[in-house]
Design a protein around this motif. Structure first.
Motif, short mmCIF file in Angstrom:
data_model
loop_
_atom_site.label_atom_id
_atom_site.label_comp_id
_atom_site.label_asym_id
_atom_site.label_seq_id
_atom_site.Cartn_x
_atom_site.Cartn_y
_atom_site.Cartn_z
N PHE A 192 -5.82 9.66 1.19
CA PHE A 192 -4.98 10.73 0.63
C PHE A 192 -3.71 10.83 1.46
O PHE A 192 -3.75 10.71 2.68
CB PHE A 192 -5.62 12.12 0.67
N LYS A 193 -2.59 11.11 0.78
CA LYS A 193 -1.35 11.37 1.49
C LYS A 193 -1.06 12.86 1.50
O LYS A 193 -1.29 13.55 0.51
CB LYS A 193 -0.17 10.63 0.84
N VAL A 194 -0.57 13.33 2.64
CA VAL A 194 -0.08 14.71 2.72
C VAL A 194 1.36 14.68 3.24
O VAL A 194 1.75 13.79 3.98
CB VAL A 194 -0.97 15.59 3.64
N SER A 217 0.82 -1.22 0.00
CA SER A 217 0.00 0.00 0.00
C SER A 217 0.85 1.27 0.00
O SER A 217 0.32 2.36 0.24
CB SER A 217 -0.96 -0.01 1.19
N HIS A 218 2.13 1.14 -0.30
CA HIS A 218 2.96 2.36 -0.39
C HIS A 218 3.98 2.18 -1.51
O HIS A 218 5.05 1.63 -1.31
CB HIS A 218 3.64 2.63 0.95
N VAL A 219 3.60 2.67 -2.67
CA VAL A 219 4.37 2.46 -3.89
C VAL A 219 4.32 3.71 -4.75
O VAL A 219 3.26 4.31 -4.91
CB VAL A 219 3.75 1.26 -4.66
N HIS A 220 5.46 4.11 -5.27
CA HIS A 220 5.50 5.25 -6.22
C HIS A 220 5.90 4.71 -7.59
O HIS A 220 6.96 4.11 -7.73
CB HIS A 220 6.52 6.29 -5.78
N LEU A 221 5.03 4.90 -8.57
CA LEU A 221 5.32 4.48 -9.93
C LEU A 221 5.07 5.65 -10.87
O LEU A 221 4.04 6.33 -10.75
CB LEU A 221 4.42 3.30 -10.34
#
Ligand code: URP
Ligand code: ZN
Ligand code: ZN
Ligand code: ZN
Length: 465
Positions: free
Chosen positions: A151-153, A58-62
């Motif tokens: 949402f991420k902040v 649940s924490h991935v940057h693509l």
């Protein structure tokens, strides 16, 4: 035949139980569990193997744009391929709103990048960087209703960081819609102060990245994020927690009944500040934020995984190539760690590392492993019970593990588009040899057999508290 596929003779584990049984699959879902289930078009022999819910990361940057000139190594094709090789059936990448951009426009762009490219299922979190009245009043509530329920902040980074006031506004929307707010907790002013001072002293090598973001930087921001969430009575997830003092803030908040969740990542279990040293720019390979800490912090994170401070274990896969001016060797990065892109790859290494260092070494049990790597991700981010467990009616997202497979992690095992792994040389004892997504093999006995485009975007619900 009665079923499409039966996985026969394996040992099945969920977050609750471990049992020996066959798993029958029909139309992409788990249709039956038990013995002598009947006929199937195909029987897979899983004797001696573990049959687990496929990982959810649940924490991935693509394919996320960084600073000008910086390019992320993995797009949706290579990132989801690597995810499958690491036993994952679903990944939750971020959709980054750029300032001045609407969230809808950002999402359209990311869906465009992902469409037809994915090997495993995906669901986007939104990164809110520009909480205008329209974003807060209309876009976010409408997007939560459409299944984007997290949402991420950021509390740091130029172009991303929100003020406390803005954090409160976003958390308030979370409160009203049921969405969860993910928080990157580091004190931006403290980092700038320390970075400026280090640069004045000529301390610009990659290892000073860690010096510029010491534990109190993270602890203070964690405390502040919790306090802000308490003010609006909102639910939050503190992501990539690296150390005990930050954990203590989380534990204290929980003991007061606040809905505060927390995540840690492999870099905080097996890397330390020493990995930022090395000749020349070599240390850039481990530059991520928060930085890896020390051995005592690693022990603290293990304790947090065991005792429940951490709900989820994610990779924070944020891949930049090393030998590349668009990656870790960005020209300005040689003048200061300040300009080295932050983030490291880990989408395929996450599960083997946690299994080997955790389950095989007796630090956590198998059911806790499943909770930390799949079930809790599904529950917290609104994918449960469709994803994250093995039960009748669930998507047949399954990883078949060989738990007697001593393996030295090398970059070529990971099948990403990066050119290194920060986990090079680590010995693991188990590997997920096959991954199924909705009943179809994506990786089978270590070979990619899935179809690009099989991976679908999954709308999510709001999770119950
Ligand atoms: O250094 C990191 N973790 N980069 C990825 C972006 C983030 O903050 O998660
Ligand atoms: Zn049939
Ligand atoms: Zn972050
Ligand atoms: Zn991240």
């Amino acid at each position: 035949a009665k079923f499409d596929l039966i996985i026969r003779g394996g040992r099945v584990a969920t977050a609750a139980d471990t049992f020996d049984c066959d798993v029958a699959i029909r139309d992409g879902r788990i249709a039956a569990l038990g013995d002598d289930l009947g006929t199937a078009d195909e029987i897979v022999d899983a004797r001696g193997r573990l049959v687990l819910p496929a990982g959810i990361d649940s924490h991935v940057h693509l394919a996320q744009p960084g600073a000008p000139g910086q390019v992320m190594a993995d797009d949706f094709e290579s990132g989801t391929r690597s995810a499958a090789f690491g036993g994952n059936g679903t990944v939750l990448p971020f959709c980054l709103q750029r300032r001045g951009e609407s969230l809808r426009a950002a999402l359209e762009a990311y869906h465009g990048k992902a469409a037809g490219q994915c090997y495993v299922d995906t669901a986007f979190h939104l990164i809110v960087t520009d909480p205008t009245e329209a974003v807060l009043g209309q876009e976010l509530p409408a997007l939560v209703a459409d299944g984007y329920t997290s949402f991420k902040v950021f509390m740091t980074y130029d172009g991303l960081a929100l003020s406390d006031r803005q954090m409160l506004e976003v958390m308030q929307v979370g409160r009203e819609t049921g969405a969860i707010v993910m928080i990157h907790a580091e004190n931006d002013d403290a980092i700038r102060f320390l970075t400026d001072r280090l640069e004045r002293l000529g301390h610009t090598a990659p290892r000073f990245h860690a010096t510029s973001r010491p534990i109190p930087v993270e602890r203070e921001a964690t405390h502040r994020a919790i306090a802000l969430s308490e003010i609006v009575d909102g639910r939050i997830m503190i992501v990539h927690v690296s150390n005990r003092p930050a954990m203590e803030e989380i534990r204290r908040a929980r003991s007061r009944g606040l809905p505060v969740h927390a995540e840690t990542c492999p870099q905080y279990l097996v890397l330390t500040e020493a990995d930022l040293e090395g000749i020349g720019m070599e240390g850039a390979k481990a530059v991520c934020s928060p930085p890896p800490r020390d051995l005592a912090s690693q022990e603290a994170c293990w304790e947090g995984l065991r005792t429940g401070v951490f709900d989820v274990f994610s990779s924070d896969h944020c891949p930049f190539r090393y030998d590349d001016p668009a990656g870790k060797l960005a020209p300005r990065g040689r003048s200061s760690f300040r300009w080295v892109p932050n983030g490291i790859p880990g989408i395929a290494a996450r599960l083997p590392i946690l299994f080997s260092e955790g389950v095989a070494k007796g630090r956590i049990d198998l059911n806790r492993f499943v909770a930390l790597t799949a079930t809790n991700h599904a529950k917290i981010y609104g994918l449960y019970p469709r994803k994250g467990t093995i039960a009748v009616g669930c998507d047949a997202d399954i990883a078949i593990w060989d738990t007697d497979r001593p393996t030295r992690i090398t970059h070529d095992l990971l099948h990403d588009a990066c050119d290194y792994t920060p986990y090079e040389g680590i010995e693991v004892s188990a590997w997920p040899v096959s991954t199924l997504v909705r009943g179809h093999f994506v990786v089978r006995d270590g070979q990619l057999v899935g179809r690009k485009g099989h991976g679908a975007h999954v709308a999510r619900a709001v999770a119950p508290n």
